[in-house]
Design a protein around this motif. Structure first.
Motif, short mmCIF file in Angstrom:
data_model
loop_
_atom_site.label_atom_id
_atom_site.label_comp_id
_atom_site.label_asym_id
_atom_site.label_seq_id
_atom_site.Cartn_x
_atom_site.Cartn_y
_atom_site.Cartn_z
N ILE A 278 0.83 -1.20 0.00
CA ILE A 278 0.00 0.00 0.00
C ILE A 278 0.86 1.25 0.00
N ILE A 279 0.23 2.36 -0.31
CA ILE A 279 0.87 3.67 -0.22
C ILE A 279 -0.07 4.56 0.58
N CYS A 280 0.47 5.24 1.59
CA CYS A 280 -0.32 6.08 2.48
C CYS A 280 0.17 7.52 2.42
N GLY A 281 -0.77 8.44 2.35
CA GLY A 281 -0.45 9.86 2.47
C GLY A 281 -0.84 10.31 3.86
N ILE A 282 0.14 10.68 4.67
CA ILE A 282 -0.13 11.11 6.04
C ILE A 282 0.22 12.59 6.14
N ARG A 283 -0.79 13.39 6.49
CA ARG A 283 -0.60 14.84 6.62
C ARG A 283 0.33 15.14 7.79
N SER A 284 0.83 16.35 7.83
CA SER A 284 1.73 16.78 8.91
C SER A 284 1.10 16.68 10.29
N ASP A 285 -0.23 16.79 10.35
CA ASP A 285 -0.91 16.69 11.64
C ASP A 285 -1.08 15.24 12.10
N GLY A 286 -0.64 14.27 11.28
CA GLY A 286 -0.71 12.86 11.66
C GLY A 286 -1.96 12.14 11.22
N SER A 287 -2.80 12.78 10.41
CA SER A 287 -4.01 12.11 9.93
C SER A 287 -3.78 11.59 8.51
N LEU A 288 -4.41 10.47 8.23
CA LEU A 288 -4.30 9.85 6.91
C LEU A 288 -5.15 10.63 5.91
N ALA B 33 -0.27 -3.00 7.62
CA ALA B 33 0.49 -2.16 6.70
C ALA B 33 0.25 -0.68 7.01
N VAL B 34 -0.98 -0.32 7.34
CA VAL B 34 -1.28 1.06 7.72
C VAL B 34 -0.55 1.41 9.02
N GLY B 35 -0.54 0.49 9.98
CA GLY B 35 0.18 0.71 11.24
C GLY B 35 1.67 0.91 11.02
N LEU B 36 2.25 0.13 10.11
CA LEU B 36 3.67 0.30 9.78
C LEU B 36 3.92 1.68 9.19
N ALA B 37 2.98 2.17 8.39
CA ALA B 37 3.12 3.51 7.82
C ALA B 37 3.12 4.56 8.93
N PHE B 38 2.26 4.39 9.92
CA PHE B 38 2.25 5.34 11.05
C PHE B 38 3.56 5.26 11.85
N ASP B 39 4.11 4.05 12.01
CA ASP B 39 5.41 3.92 12.69
C ASP B 39 6.50 4.67 11.93
N ALA B 40 6.50 4.51 10.61
CA ALA B 40 7.49 5.21 9.78
C ALA B 40 7.27 6.72 9.82
N PHE B 41 6.03 7.13 9.86
CA PHE B 41 5.71 8.56 9.96
C PHE B 41 6.32 9.14 11.23
N GLN B 42 6.17 8.43 12.34
CA GLN B 42 6.72 8.90 13.61
C GLN B 42 8.24 9.01 13.54
#
Length: 175
Positions: free
Chosen positions: A93-103, A159-168
């Motif tokens: 998957i590919i996720c776009g996560i805004r600067s405020d942390g929302s998908l 996969a979405v959770g991994l994207a949030f981990d990488a975002f952090q």
């Protein structure tokens, strides 16, 4: 003896010719395929994070399952590519996560899930991936699994959770 050697030579010659042809075709098509993949990846990045006009690939340590991370210009956010093992193989998957942390948006890049069952989760035309829009690291697990496709749903969620981990990690590395 000739009855044995002659078929071996003919077969080896055929194999050599076919291998040479395949190598030539590969050398011609490989750059074309790579360029098409890069173009599709750029389009996908723009699709999942609308505000960004350009992206910078970050070179930071990534969690297992995260393949790439890009930082959008003008502090719009990050685009993260991740994958997790579903029922039929990896769901990418590919996720776009805004600067405020929302998908902003999640899009499936590829999957091998069972048609009609697991594909309900991974197919971009389904409503499942749209349920993640607006979710944050605190509430993305609130998205229900699809009945009959629990393994695929859990893989997508992972996969979405991994994207949030990488975002952090990206936020920590690039304050």
């Amino acid at each position: 003896m000739k009855d044995i050697i002659k078929p071996i030579i003919v077969l080896a010659s055929i194999c050599l010719v076919v291998t040479t042809i395949l190598a030539c075709v590969n050398s011609i098509t490989a750059p074309i395929i790579k360029a098409a993949e890069e173009k599709n990846a750029a389009l996908s990045r723009s699709e999942v994070l609308n505000e960004a006009k350009s992206f910078e690939k970050l070179d930071i340590p990534l969690p297992d399952g995260v393949t790439d991370i890009f930082k959008g210009d003008n502090h719009s956010g990050y685009v993260i590519m991740s994958q997790a093992k579903g029922y039929g193989g990896n769901i990418k998957i590919i996720c776009g996560i805004r600067s405020d942390g929302s998908l902003e948006k999640v899009k499936t890049l590829s999957h091998n899930e069972t048609s009609g069952i697991g594909s309900k989760v991974a197919d971009n035309k389904s409503a499942y991936n749209q349920k993640y829009s607006g979710k944050t690291a605190e509430n993305y697990t609130d998205v229900d699994t699809v009945s009959g496709a629990t393994i695929s749903s859990k893989a997508y969620r992972k996969a979405v959770g991994l994207a949030f981990d990488a975002f952090q990690k990206a936020k920590e590395a690039n304050p």
